[in-house]
Design an enzyme around this catalytic site. Structure first.
Site, mmCIF file in Angstrom:
data_model
loop_
_atom_site.group_PDB
_atom_site.id
_atom_site.type_symbol
_atom_site.label_atom_id
_atom_site.label_comp_id
_atom_site.label_asym_id
_atom_site.label_seq_id
_atom_site.Cartn_x
_atom_site.Cartn_y
_atom_site.Cartn_z
ATOM 1 N N GLU A 167 -15.988 -9.686 12.870
ATOM 2 C CA GLU A 167 -17.317 -10.653 13.146
ATOM 3 C C GLU A 167 -17.636 -11.892 11.989
ATOM 4 O O GLU A 167 -19.116 -11.571 12.058
ATOM 5 C CB GLU A 167 -18.145 -9.380 13.563
ATOM 6 C CG GLU A 167 -18.218 -8.814 14.582
ATOM 7 C CD GLU A 167 -19.072 -7.345 15.069
ATOM 8 O OE1 GLU A 167 -20.000 -7.162 14.057
ATOM 9 O OE2 GLU A 167 -19.041 -6.662 15.679
ATOM 10 N N ASN A 209 -11.490 -9.729 13.030
ATOM 11 C CA ASN A 209 -12.154 -9.004 14.322
ATOM 12 C C ASN A 209 -13.359 -9.443 14.881
ATOM 13 O O ASN A 209 -13.520 -9.510 13.674
ATOM 14 C CB ASN A 209 -11.885 -7.763 14.398
ATOM 15 C CG ASN A 209 -12.259 -6.449 15.399
ATOM 16 O OD1 ASN A 209 -11.519 -6.686 16.288
ATOM 17 N ND2 ASN A 209 -13.027 -5.963 15.574
ATOM 18 N N GLU A 272 -12.042 -2.490 20.764
ATOM 19 C CA GLU A 272 -13.184 -2.163 20.761
ATOM 20 C C GLU A 272 -13.390 -2.270 22.158
ATOM 21 O O GLU A 272 -14.568 -1.090 22.762
ATOM 22 C CB GLU A 272 -14.379 -2.428 20.064
ATOM 23 C CG GLU A 272 -14.023 -2.543 18.162
ATOM 24 C CD GLU A 272 -15.500 -3.006 17.739
ATOM 25 O OE1 GLU A 272 -16.478 -2.494 18.049
ATOM 26 O OE2 GLU A 272 -14.813 -3.281 16.217
ATOM 27 N N ASP A 274 -14.640 -1.162 25.598
ATOM 28 C CA ASP A 274 -15.474 -0.138 26.662
ATOM 29 C C ASP A 274 -16.237 -1.233 27.165
ATOM 30 O O ASP A 274 -16.234 -2.324 27.200
ATOM 31 C CB ASP A 274 -16.606 0.200 26.350
ATOM 32 C CG ASP A 274 -18.016 0.166 24.742
ATOM 33 O OD1 ASP A 274 -17.497 -1.562 24.881
ATOM 34 O OD2 ASP A 274 -18.938 0.890 23.839
#
Ligand code: G2I
Length: 470
Positions: A167, A209, A272, A274
């Site tokens: 990030e 990432n 990740e 979701d």
């Protein structure tokens, strides 16, 4: 409250994602769910493995005593990510004082169950320990690189892929870096971290990432440009992670975005995943299908097992309900994994640094061959060297001697020690790559300053034998 961890993902991104719902509900999603497999696998991991991919979950050490949780984990997933246990605050709570207890609970469980492990995350502006939050400048830079070296060395050989940097790009339209104390140590902090990680664990894929990078947008394009630059300059990067915290759908250009990164020569991973909202099952199928359609998409990780385990409290974004029952989204993912013939077939994993296939016959110049690539810019250059043992027996312990062209001075290197830094240089093996089997190769490299002469060394001698050139 947990959303405050990455506030940027909340409002603006969700609006963007919501706008994309209609576009993402394409016919392909329906087809994926309707197809039935000829030889259906019964679990997510086994179904993904049919095409050489993994299907993983972020897990918490603190839940490994929960039998419902562990039963699902052991049955369904063939990869794990530590949700929090490998972060900087967890692994180095005091400077130079490392604690791997909770990380090891996850690592040991995974190894015992034959699951691969994603390492998350070596450097991130969040979850920094208090002592590191108080640092800046070269003190912080040194502490950060030491952290990367220590943690990646500790887990060497156990990690399939590391999120080396997490990030680091800003949200919004600029496509630039996020301001942080790490960023203020100099724009090269990311590549310094990747080089340190490669030196510490040459067998792990090294990933960048990030979130809100799931479609083609300014932020993902900023990262794309960084990866392209890294590849051009020989900075060791192997993969890009797309977090994919989504609401209702993936962006319509989700697959195209994965593919453009893959086309740069890196693997891509959904790290990740979701998805909340009423279109959840279809959206999960679309994301799964996109990964299957991209040859260099290694696998998918969902960010938790049951809805009750999710950081997105109350949004039920996962594949199992709070009681551990399979949801419609689970069936949709499983059917998609079972129904899609990957096209083209995926890159085998793990292969962080592809080495050329060699025929183990002595080359004309002796039992070694050297491939040398050099990327130069204004005053600096990066050299990557692949040493291949072309003899018929293993080399145990090696020194590679070469003359560095005048004006070139080595400033840092990886996978070997370099001495002296200019003139006639000897690169010696480090502890983990001293043995080169017959036909095998090692990759080493260095960065150097130059004063205008960017030519390559004219010859290489390995243990006294002149090497042929690839
Ligand atoms: O924020 C969601 C994810 C975004 N990408 C990077 C991931 O590392 C991040 O994961 C979340 C975890 O799911 C949360 O579990 O990262 C958060 C911040 O590290 C995690 O939350 C923290 C809480 O903030 C702490 O108060 C708590 O002690 O989890 C800790 C352990 O439960």
């Amino acid at each position: 409250m947990l959303f405050t961890a990455i506030p940027d993902i909340a409002s603006k991104a969700r609006r963007t994602i919501t706008i994309a719902i209609a576009a993402a509900l394409g016919a392909g999603v329906v087809v994926a769910v309707q197809q039935t497999a000829s030889a259906a696998e019964a679990t997510l991991g086994a179904a993904a493995a049919q095409s050489g991919r993994y299907f993983g979950a972020a897990i918490a050490a603190g839940r490994l005593g929960d039998s419902t949780y562990v039963n699902i984990l052991n049955r369904e997933f063939n990869s794990v990510t530590a949700e929090n246990e490998m972060k900087w605050d967890a692994t180095e709570p005091q400077r130079g004082n490392f604690n791997y207890n909770n990380a090891n609970r996850i690592v040991n469980h995974a190894i015992g169950q034959g699951k691969s492990i994603r390492g998350h995350a070596l450097l991130w502006h969040q979850q920094m320990p208090g002592w590191a939050q108080g640092l800046s400048g070269s003190d912080l830079r040194n502490a950060a690189i030491n952290h990367v070296t220590q943690v990646a060395t500790y887990f060497r050989g156990k990690i399939h892929s590391w999120d080396v940097v997490n990030e680091a790009f800003a949200d919004g339209g600029g496509g630039g870096r996020r301001d942080s104390s790490l960023q203020r140590t100099g724009n090269d902090w990311i590549e310094a971290a990747f080089r340190a990680a490669r030196a510490a664990d040459p067998g792990a894929k090294l990933c960048y990432n990030d979130y809100n990078t799931d479609g083609i947008n300014a932020k993902s394009t900023g990262i794309y440009n960084m990866v392209r630059d890294f590849k051009a300059r020989g900075v060791p990067i192997d993969c890009v992670g797309f977090q994919s915290h989504l609401t209702n759908s993936a962006p319509s250009d989700y697959q195209a975005n994965l593919q453009r990164f893959a086309d740069l020569g890196v693997d891509v991973q959904i790290t990740e995943l979701d998805i909340s909202g009423s279109n959840q099952a279809n959206a999960y199928a679309a994301v799964t299908r996109a990964c299957l359609n991209v040859a260099r998409c290694n696998g998918i990780t969902v960010w938790g097992i049951r809805d009750s385990d999710s950081w997105r409290t109350g949004q039920n974004p996962l594949l199992f309900d709070a009681s551990g029952n399979k949801k419609a989204a689970y069936t949709s993912v499983l059917n998609t994994l079972n129904s899609v013939t990957p096209n083209p077939s995926p890159t085998p994993t793990p292969t962080p640094t592809p080495t050329p296939t060699v025929t183990p016959t002595p080359g004309p110049g002796g039992p070694c061959r050297v491939a040398y690539t050099l990327n130069a810019w204004n005053t600096g250059l990066t050299s990557s060297i692949t040493i291949t043992n072309t003899g018929s027996s293993a080399i145990n312990g090696w020194s590679l001697v070469f003359g560095l062209p005048s004006g070139q001075t080595i400033t840092s290197g990886w996978n070997a020690t370099y001495s002296p830094s200019s003139g006639q240089v000897t690169a010696r093996n480090v502890s983990y790559n001293g043995s080169i089997p017959a036909g095998g190769s090692v990759d080493i490299g260095f960065q150097a300053n130059h004063t205008g002469n960017t030519s390559a060394p004219s010859s290489f001698t390995l243990n006294g034998n002149t090497c042929s050139r690839a």
